[in-house]
Write a protein that holds these residues in place. Structure first.
Motif, PDB file in Angstrom:
ATOM      1  N   PRO B  39       0.811  -1.228   0.000  1.00  0.00           N
ATOM      2  CA  PRO B  39       0.000   0.000   0.000  1.00  0.00           C
ATOM      3  C   PRO B  39       0.842   1.273   0.000  1.00  0.00           C
ATOM      4  N   TYR B  40       2.140   1.164  -0.146  1.00  0.00           N
ATOM      5  CA  TYR B  40       3.023   2.336  -0.066  1.00  0.00           C
ATOM      6  C   TYR B  40       3.825   2.516  -1.354  1.00  0.00           C
ATOM      7  N   VAL B  41       4.476   3.654  -1.476  1.00  0.00           N
ATOM      8  CA  VAL B  41       5.503   3.817  -2.504  1.00  0.00           C
ATOM      9  C   VAL B  41       6.832   4.100  -1.791  1.00  0.00           C
ATOM     10  N   LEU B  42       7.906   3.606  -2.404  1.00  0.00           N
ATOM     11  CA  LEU B  42       9.229   3.723  -1.777  1.00  0.00           C
ATOM     12  C   LEU B  42      10.206   4.432  -2.705  1.00  0.00           C
ATOM     13  N   SER B  43      11.065   5.236  -2.078  1.00  0.00           N
ATOM     14  CA  SER B  43      12.271   5.717  -2.761  1.00  0.00           C
ATOM     15  C   SER B  43      13.448   5.285  -1.905  1.00  0.00           C
ATOM     16  N   ALA B  44      14.580   5.011  -2.553  1.00  0.00           N
ATOM     17  CA  ALA B  44      15.750   4.570  -1.792  1.00  0.00           C
ATOM     18  C   ALA B  44      17.010   5.188  -2.385  1.00  0.00           C
ATOM     19  N   TRP B  45      17.946   5.523  -1.486  1.00  0.00           N
ATOM     20  CA  TRP B  45      19.219   6.129  -1.878  1.00  0.00           C
ATOM     21  C   TRP B  45      20.349   5.369  -1.193  1.00  0.00           C
ATOM     22  N   VAL B  58      22.011   2.720   3.314  1.00  0.00           N
ATOM     23  CA  VAL B  58      20.811   2.704   2.478  1.00  0.00           C
ATOM     24  C   VAL B  58      19.735   3.495   3.220  1.00  0.00           C
ATOM     25  N   SER B  59      19.201   4.523   2.562  1.00  0.00           N
ATOM     26  CA  SER B  59      18.105   5.316   3.142  1.00  0.00           C
ATOM     27  C   SER B  59      16.831   4.999   2.376  1.00  0.00           C
ATOM     28  N   VAL B  60      15.753   4.765   3.104  1.00  0.00           N
ATOM     29  CA  VAL B  60      14.478   4.411   2.472  1.00  0.00           C
ATOM     30  C   VAL B  60      13.405   5.394   2.929  1.00  0.00           C
ATOM     31  N   ALA B  61      12.696   5.980   1.983  1.00  0.00           N
ATOM     32  CA  ALA B  61      11.548   6.831   2.309  1.00  0.00           C
ATOM     33  C   ALA B  61      10.279   6.035   2.014  1.00  0.00           C
ATOM     34  N   VAL B  62       9.447   5.859   3.036  1.00  0.00           N
ATOM     35  CA  VAL B  62       8.159   5.179   2.864  1.00  0.00           C
ATOM     36  C   VAL B  62       7.080   6.263   2.758  1.00  0.00           C
ATOM     37  N   MET B  63       6.298   6.201   1.667  1.00  0.00           N
ATOM     38  CA  MET B  63       5.326   7.278   1.420  1.00  0.00           C
ATOM     39  C   MET B  63       3.948   6.722   1.114  1.00  0.00           C
ATOM     40  N   ARG B  64       2.944   7.529   1.406  1.00  0.00           N
ATOM     41  CA  ARG B  64       1.583   7.180   0.989  1.00  0.00           C
ATOM     42  C   ARG B  64       1.475   7.460  -0.504  1.00  0.00           C
ATOM     43  N   PRO B  65       0.756   6.592  -1.229  1.00  0.00           N
ATOM     44  CA  PRO B  65       0.747   6.769  -2.692  1.00  0.00           C
ATOM     45  C   PRO B  65      -0.066   7.982  -3.152  1.00  0.00           C
ATOM     46  N   ASP B  66      -1.064   8.402  -2.365  1.00  0.00           N
ATOM     47  CA  ASP B  66      -1.925   9.483  -2.842  1.00  0.00           C
ATOM     48  C   ASP B  66      -1.236  10.850  -2.790  1.00  0.00           C
ATOM     49  N   ASP B  67      -0.678  11.212  -1.656  1.00  0.00           N
ATOM     50  CA  ASP B  67      -0.055  12.539  -1.546  1.00  0.00           C
ATOM     51  C   ASP B  67       1.458  12.475  -1.317  1.00  0.00           C
ATOM     52  N   ILE B 121      13.741  -4.663  -0.145  1.00  0.00           N
ATOM     53  CA  ILE B 121      13.218  -3.809   0.928  1.00  0.00           C
ATOM     54  C   ILE B 121      11.837  -4.339   1.306  1.00  0.00           C
ATOM     55  N   ILE B 122      11.683  -4.722   2.565  1.00  0.00           N
ATOM     56  CA  ILE B 122      10.399  -5.237   3.052  1.00  0.00           C
ATOM     57  C   ILE B 122       9.830  -4.202   4.015  1.00  0.00           C
ATOM     58  N   VAL B 123       8.644  -3.713   3.691  1.00  0.00           N
ATOM     59  CA  VAL B 123       8.028  -2.676   4.517  1.00  0.00           C
ATOM     60  C   VAL B 123       6.710  -3.201   5.092  1.00  0.00           C
ATOM     61  N   GLU B 124       6.490  -2.904   6.365  1.00  0.00           N
ATOM     62  CA  GLU B 124       5.226  -3.263   7.018  1.00  0.00           C
ATOM     63  C   GLU B 124       4.727  -2.047   7.774  1.00  0.00           C
ATOM     64  N   GLY B 125       3.465  -1.705   7.565  1.00  0.00           N
ATOM     65  CA  GLY B 125       2.909  -0.529   8.224  1.00  0.00           C
ATOM     66  C   GLY B 125       1.480  -0.762   8.637  1.00  0.00           C
TER      67      GLY B 125
END
Lengths: 294, 192
Positions: B39-45, B58-67, B121-125
């Motif tokens: 349910p998220y979108v990710l960017s990674a650097w 490794v830096s990961v930004a977890v974002m909501r897809p709408d905004d 990258i495994i994300v759980e929220g």
């Protein structure tokens, strides 16, 4: 802050960079030791003013805020924060440092052999002094400093700085140096490698920097239809600010910040010019009165 | 400048440069740009660029897809494995705020050998979980940074030695001038 977790996380994003802290602490220590040493030699009410100390402290504080505070972390997410960081270095830290006229104090903070060696480097006839005298000529300083600070805004250079930390440090160092170079002929601190330009010329210099680059900046800020820097399109959006709105805000912030700083410099130079003219007029009248006496 | 003074300045400079692994914690090379993961979108650097055997972050930004606002209450894990599957995968936690940017999830990673490595990258929220993968080439050694440190130290030594030499030369000239019988008298000649 507690109601806004994003703001709380942002404000907690301090970065205690060892290299920056060492440079700031060393500069402060040199200035303090030098001021103490010179203070012992100077007569009471001598040349060191409290205002200069405040300027020096303000310059270190501005550099610290730019490089260590959450502004640095925020600069990776928002172009507007990154612009604010650059303005802190170029338009706050650099002119405050020059207004503090720190070279005499910092030289006297060094051990005697090092102080003498640096003094010889800046002695008349030396290569360093000659190069500095050339660089701080009004047209040279204007072109070089603006070319450096504007060159970094090209998307290739700007994104390279965002992607590589070494390039990013180089960007900040060169922008700070460009700021020092730009303000040097306006403030005319030590080392006084050439005679200060007349106030009227310095006013033209500042006004040219205010008007010429601001016009394209505002045009870009208002007319751009897409983000110039693709890096920011992958970053999280904070407080509902889109990448394009952030870009417009960043360029507008830069233009406004620089405009206000240049206007402040213009006011100070104009005041000094009028003040100097009044003093000359008073001296002329006094000379006339003295000449009329039998 | 005494030898102890030179050594002190050099050590201080070295400490200042080495105190900050990976240079500044800012930005980095983008590896993922707005990639969906559940349910998220990710960017990674990643930093530094290129990643080396000395380690990289490794830096990961977890974002909501709408905004695309940041999701701060997610947990992120990285599964690191060589692309050729020659070794078993390793799981690394990437807590939020581990780096200086408290909006990102970050982990420091070291790998035992160079070559292509796969990072999952495994994300759980609160609204579910997801995963995505990218591959990066790890280089044998990070000479670039230490080369820069060494160059800075050599440059600093060079400047200090040069200044010391000039100072010694100046003293020598002054002593030689003082030893002349008519020292101080106008000579009318050239420089010594």
């Amino acid at each position: 802050v507690s109601g806004d977790p994003v703001l709380a996380a942002t404000l907690a994003s301090w970065d205690a960079r060892g290299d920056v802290l060492v440079v700031l602490a060393t500069s402060a220590a040199l200035y303090a030791v030098g001021r103490l040493r010179l203070g012992r030699r100077a007569r009471p009410g001598g040349p060191f003013r409290a205002l200069q100390m405040c300027c020096f402290g303000g310059a270190l504080l501005a550099a610290g805020v730019a490089l260590l505070s959450p502004l640095d972390a925020l600069g990776a997410l928002l172009l507007s924060a990154h612009m604010a960081q650059h303005e802190m270095l170029i338009m706050v830290a650099a002119p405050l440092l020059l207004l503090a006229d720190p070279l005499p104090c910092m030289l006297w903070g060094l051990p005697r052999p090092a102080r003498r060696a640096f003094g010889r480097l800046l002695a008349p006839g030396g290569a360093v002094r000659g190069a500095l005298a050339l660089l701080v000529r009004l047209p040279v300083a204007w072109v070089v400093s603006l070319a450096v600070s504007w060159g970094w805004h090209h998307p290739l250079a700007f994104e390279a700085a965002l992607r590589n930390d070494l390039v990013h440090d180089l960007q900040h160092l060169s922008m700070f140096a460009a700021g020092l170079l730009f303000w040097f002929p306006v403030v005319c601190p030590a080392p006084r490698v050439r005679a200060p330009a007349p106030h009227a010329l310095r006013i033209v210099y500042v006004l040219a920097a205010l008007l010429l680059p601001s016009l394209p900046a505002m045009t870009i800020a208002l007319l751009a239809q897409a983000p110039l820097y693709g890096y920011y399109t992958a970053a999280p959006r904070l407080w509902g600010l889109s990448a394009l709105d952030d870009q417009r805000a960043g360029w507008a912030l830069m233009t406004l910040w620089e405009g206000l700083t240049f206007l402040a410099a213009f006011s100070m130079l104009f005041h000094r010019m009028v003040d100097g003219e009044e003093r000359r007029q008073v001296a002329r009248e006094a000379a006339l009165v003295a000449g009329d006496r039998p | 400048v005494t030898a102890a003074g030179r050594a002190g300045v050099a050590l201080l400079s070295l400490a200042a440069l080495a105190a900050d692994p990976g240079w500044a914690s800012h930005g980095g090379r983008d590896r993922l740009r707005l990639v969906p993961a559940g349910p998220y979108v990710l960017s990674a650097w990643t930093r530094p660029d290129p990643p080396t055997l000395e380690g990289f972050s490794v830096s990961v930004a977890v974002m909501r897809p709408d905004d695309r606002s940041p999701v701060l209450d997610a947990t992120v894990r990285l599964v690191v494995a060589p692309a050729d599957r020659g070794e078993p995968p390793r799981v690394v936690e990437a807590p939020r705020g581990a780096g200086s940017n408290r909006l990102y999830h970050e982990a420091q990673i070291t790998v035992p050998r160079p070559g292509p490595w796969e990072l999952a990258i495994i994300v759980e929220g609160p609204t579910g979980g997801g995963a995505t993968v990218f591959v990066l080439d790890v280089e044998p050694s990070g000479l670039g940074r230490w080369l820069a440190v060494a160059l800075a130290v050599v440059l600093l030594f060079g400047i200090l030695v040069g200044l010391g030499w000039r100072a010694g030369r100046g003293r020598g000239i002054a002593r030689a001038g003082a030893a002349l019988p008519d020292a101080g008298a106008p000579s009318g000649g050239g420089r010594a």
